[in-house]
Design a protein around this motif. Structure first.
Motif, PDB file in Angstrom:
ATOM      1  N   VAL A 113      21.518  34.316  27.565  1.00 36.81           N
ATOM      2  CA  VAL A 113      22.058  35.751  27.160  1.00 36.81           C
ATOM      3  C   VAL A 113      23.516  35.456  27.559  1.00 36.81           C
ATOM      4  O   VAL A 113      24.251  34.816  28.009  1.00 36.81           O
ATOM      5  N   ASP A 114      24.102  36.564  27.126  1.00 36.62           N
ATOM      6  CA  ASP A 114      25.551  36.880  27.138  1.00 36.62           C
ATOM      7  C   ASP A 114      25.878  37.071  28.639  1.00 36.62           C
ATOM      8  O   ASP A 114      25.323  38.089  29.302  1.00 36.62           O
ATOM      9  N   ARG A 115      26.565  36.099  29.081  1.00 38.17           N
ATOM     10  CA  ARG A 115      26.795  36.175  30.581  1.00 38.17           C
ATOM     11  C   ARG A 115      27.681  37.653  30.961  1.00 38.17           C
ATOM     12  O   ARG A 115      27.299  38.050  32.169  1.00 38.17           O
ATOM     13  N   LYS A 117      26.942  40.584  29.535  1.00 34.35           N
ATOM     14  CA  LYS A 117      26.188  41.479  29.891  1.00 34.35           C
ATOM     15  C   LYS A 117      25.099  41.558  31.273  1.00 34.35           C
ATOM     16  O   LYS A 117      25.136  42.535  31.720  1.00 34.35           O
ATOM     17  N   LEU A 118      24.875  40.408  31.258  1.00 35.24           N
ATOM     18  CA  LEU A 118      24.137  40.286  32.616  1.00 35.24           C
ATOM     19  C   LEU A 118      25.143  40.462  33.978  1.00 35.24           C
ATOM     20  O   LEU A 118      24.481  41.393  34.903  1.00 35.24           O
ATOM     21  N   LEU A 119      26.529  40.200  33.835  1.00 36.40           N
ATOM     22  CA  LEU A 119      27.193  40.733  34.965  1.00 36.40           C
ATOM     23  C   LEU A 119      27.401  42.013  35.089  1.00 36.40           C
ATOM     24  O   LEU A 119      27.587  42.705  36.081  1.00 36.40           O
ATOM     25  N   LEU A 120      27.720  42.889  33.714  1.00 38.98           N
ATOM     26  CA  LEU A 120      27.779  44.204  33.837  1.00 38.98           C
ATOM     27  C   LEU A 120      26.524  45.026  34.477  1.00 38.98           C
ATOM     28  O   LEU A 120      26.430  45.915  35.215  1.00 38.98           O
ATOM     29  N   ALA A 171      29.195  30.382  36.244  1.00 41.24           N
ATOM     30  CA  ALA A 171      29.267  29.769  34.853  1.00 41.24           C
ATOM     31  C   ALA A 171      30.358  30.193  33.973  1.00 41.24           C
ATOM     32  O   ALA A 171      30.859  29.479  33.127  1.00 41.24           O
ATOM     33  N   LEU A 172      30.621  31.443  33.981  1.00 40.11           N
ATOM     34  CA  LEU A 172      31.676  31.970  33.296  1.00 40.11           C
ATOM     35  C   LEU A 172      32.914  31.542  33.604  1.00 40.11           C
ATOM     36  O   LEU A 172      33.813  31.472  32.959  1.00 40.11           O
ATOM     37  N   LEU A 173      33.074  31.613  34.976  1.00 37.55           N
ATOM     38  CA  LEU A 173      34.728  31.252  35.433  1.00 37.55           C
ATOM     39  C   LEU A 173      35.233  29.914  34.698  1.00 37.55           C
ATOM     40  O   LEU A 173      36.379  30.152  34.059  1.00 37.55           O
ATOM     41  N   PRO A 174      34.716  28.921  34.683  1.00 39.05           N
ATOM     42  CA  PRO A 174      35.429  27.766  34.018  1.00 39.05           C
ATOM     43  C   PRO A 174      35.544  27.914  32.718  1.00 39.05           C
ATOM     44  O   PRO A 174      36.473  27.271  32.074  1.00 39.05           O
ATOM     45  N   ASN A 175      34.776  28.794  31.890  1.00 43.46           N
ATOM     46  CA  ASN A 175      35.335  29.048  30.317  1.00 43.46           C
ATOM     47  C   ASN A 175      36.186  29.886  30.058  1.00 43.46           C
ATOM     48  O   ASN A 175      36.767  30.190  28.820  1.00 43.46           O
ATOM     49  N   PRO A 236      35.460  35.419  26.206  1.00 44.16           N
ATOM     50  CA  PRO A 236      35.222  33.973  26.527  1.00 44.16           C
ATOM     51  C   PRO A 236      34.598  33.217  25.293  1.00 44.16           C
ATOM     52  O   PRO A 236      34.148  33.976  24.443  1.00 44.16           O
ATOM     53  N   PRO A 237      34.702  31.989  25.115  1.00 48.53           N
ATOM     54  CA  PRO A 237      34.360  31.190  23.954  1.00 48.53           C
ATOM     55  C   PRO A 237      32.586  31.231  23.920  1.00 48.53           C
ATOM     56  O   PRO A 237      31.931  31.559  24.845  1.00 48.53           O
ATOM     57  N   GLN A 238      32.246  31.223  22.868  1.00 43.02           N
ATOM     58  CA  GLN A 238      30.958  31.130  22.650  1.00 43.02           C
ATOM     59  C   GLN A 238      29.952  30.285  23.584  1.00 43.02           C
ATOM     60  O   GLN A 238      30.230  29.110  23.430  1.00 43.02           O
ATOM     61  N   GLN A 239      28.699  30.605  24.083  1.00 47.94           N
ATOM     62  CA  GLN A 239      28.438  29.647  24.969  1.00 47.94           C
ATOM     63  C   GLN A 239      27.286  28.534  24.045  1.00 47.94           C
ATOM     64  O   GLN A 239      26.948  28.924  22.926  1.00 47.94           O
TER      65      GLN A 239
END
Length: 451
Positions: A113-115, A117-120, A171-175, A236-239
């Protein structure tokens, strides 16, 4: 530790003790890297040249300040209500224990899923938990130990939310930066967390002295709005898709094979668990150490916590500055041995200012060890597997903290705090010496370190 068959073609068995990612992740090889980093920007802060990273960093920094304010106020409140270091360790355990189970599910979700949205969603749960604690303490709705049990329950709820979203954040941070800047991004995240570790306890001491613990909990609730605003504005770029959709069980098993089927990744996870499990003793027992050893109050406790945090900022800055030169087993081992010695010296000292020095140096070495191991792991995984791989790493990293915090609290309860510091320091020294003898931690030069 079980051995899983690798999910990708076999690679040469890692034998290098020095990992140099420049060839794989140089700016020249990365089309997304900016042509010109501002000359006035120090090497340690090169990740700040990227807009989305700056926004996420600022939001996380504000939220971390609030979290540290609550952590200090909550620890002191528990100690006042129970007068037992065991409950300090139990609180730390409940806050981190969900990582042992839910993190694997969170990792699989993070790759589906969109990371953002999960973080929010996670931030909303944590905000609600902080507001609930504010109301419980402010209204004095629960007396004595009933309030302690409520605090422990809210710590567990917060830990569950963090377990589900933690892999998504890592996982989002390096992106948010080109792959040649992942080391600076990871160290920069440690900088914001530990700079907040300086500011948060100092503010908590002042706020508790004038307004009580309730105000600290309320300010923490407000701080979650900052990180939620940042998440809403970054792009962020698309997963990357990992291929055909798999069942949850298959997703988790694939992640297990990917991480534990590779000797280098497996050993980094083990090293992370041992380092955090032993290193957590000082942060967990610092309130009791302040009260028993120095007969201090919450203000002195906040100052000692800030002293450790200031050292942690220095350690993170050093790692960020040397991000491309310190991916070495010897650097990690040296940091662990030195940290173990600092903890032993803290246990033995009877001079207050010398204790401040050991806390400062220990904070720097602890964060340096954390950042070095984490950066090495991030550089060894591909983006399509990042959520699941990071979730397993966090099981080891945060699971080590949970178990170590509980054991440290129990040992201090039945023995004493300085003795616990000394024993944990001895263990860290042994881990560092073991790591120095290991020749298989660093990845081989032909591993594809796609980020």
């Amino acid at each position: 530790m079980p051995s899983f068959p690798p999910t990708s073609p076999p690679i040469a068995k890692p034998t290098l003790t020095q990992f140099s990612p420049e060839a794989e992740s140089s700016p020249a090889a990365d089309a997304s890297a900016p042509e010109n980093i501002p000359t006035w920007l120090p090497t340690a802060l090169h990740a700040f040249a990227f807009r989305d990273y700056r926004r996420q960093w600022a939001g996380a920094f504000a939220s971390s300040i609030g979290s540290w304010m609550q952590q200090v106020a909550q620890a002191w409140l528990i100690l006042e209500l129970t007068s037992s270091p065991f409950y300090l360790g139990l609180d730390a355990f409940l806050a981190m224990a969900p990582m042992l189970g839910l993190s694997l599910v969170g990792g699989a979700i993070a790759d589906r899923v969109d990371r953002r949205k999960l973080l929010l969603a996670s931030q909303a749960v944590q905000l609600t938990s902080a507001l609930t604690l504010t109301l419980l303490v402010g209204t004095q709705a629960l007396p004595g130990m009933r309030l302690v049990y409520a605090i422990l329950g809210l710590s567990l709820l917060t830990g569950m939310a963090q377990a589900m979203s933690g892999p998504a954040y890592m996982a989002l941070l390096p992106n948010l930066v080109p792959k040649s800047f992942v080391g600076q991004a990871v160290a920069g995240n440690a900088i914001q967390f530990n700079l907040a570790r300086v500011i948060g306890p100092m503010l908590a001491g002042l706020v508790m002295a004038y307004s009580g613990a309730t105000a600290c909990f309320a300010l923490n609730a407000l701080s979650f709005l900052a990180v939620m605003a940042a998440l809403a504005t970054i792009q962020p770029p698309q997963q990357i898709s990992s291929g055909p959709s798999l069942s949850w069980r298959q997703e988790i098993l694939t992640g297990l094979r990917y991480v534990f089927g590779d000797p280098a990744r497996r050993q980094l996870c083990l090293l992370a668990a041992l380092t955090t499990g032993l290193g957590i003793a000082v942060p967990t027992l610092l309130p009791q150490y302040t009260k028993i050893t120095w007969q201090g109050d919450e203000v002195l406790f906040s100052r000692l916590a800030a002293c450790s945090g200031l050292g942690a900022v220095g350690g993170a800055m050093l790692v960020a500055t040397l991000a491309k030169q310190t991916h070495s087993l010897l650097f990690i081992a040296a940091a662990q041995v030195a940290l173990g010695l600092c903890m032993a010296l803290l246990a033995l000292t009877g001079w207050f200012w010398l204790a401040c020095l050991w806390l400062f140096l220990g904070g720097a070495l602890l964060v340096a060890a954390y950042a070095l191991v984490t950066t090495c792991f991030q550089q060894m995984i591909t983006d399509d597997m990042r959520g699941r791989a990071v979730s397993l790493y966090m099981v080891c990293f945060r699971g080590g903290m949970a178990i170590g915090g509980l054991l440290a609290g129990a040992l201090a309860h039945w023995w004493n705090v300085p003795g616990t510091f000394g024993l944990a320091g001895f263990g860290l020294t042994a881990v560092g010496l073991w790591a120095a003898l290991e020749q298989r931690l660093a990845p081989p030069s032909d591993v594809n370190l796609q980020t």
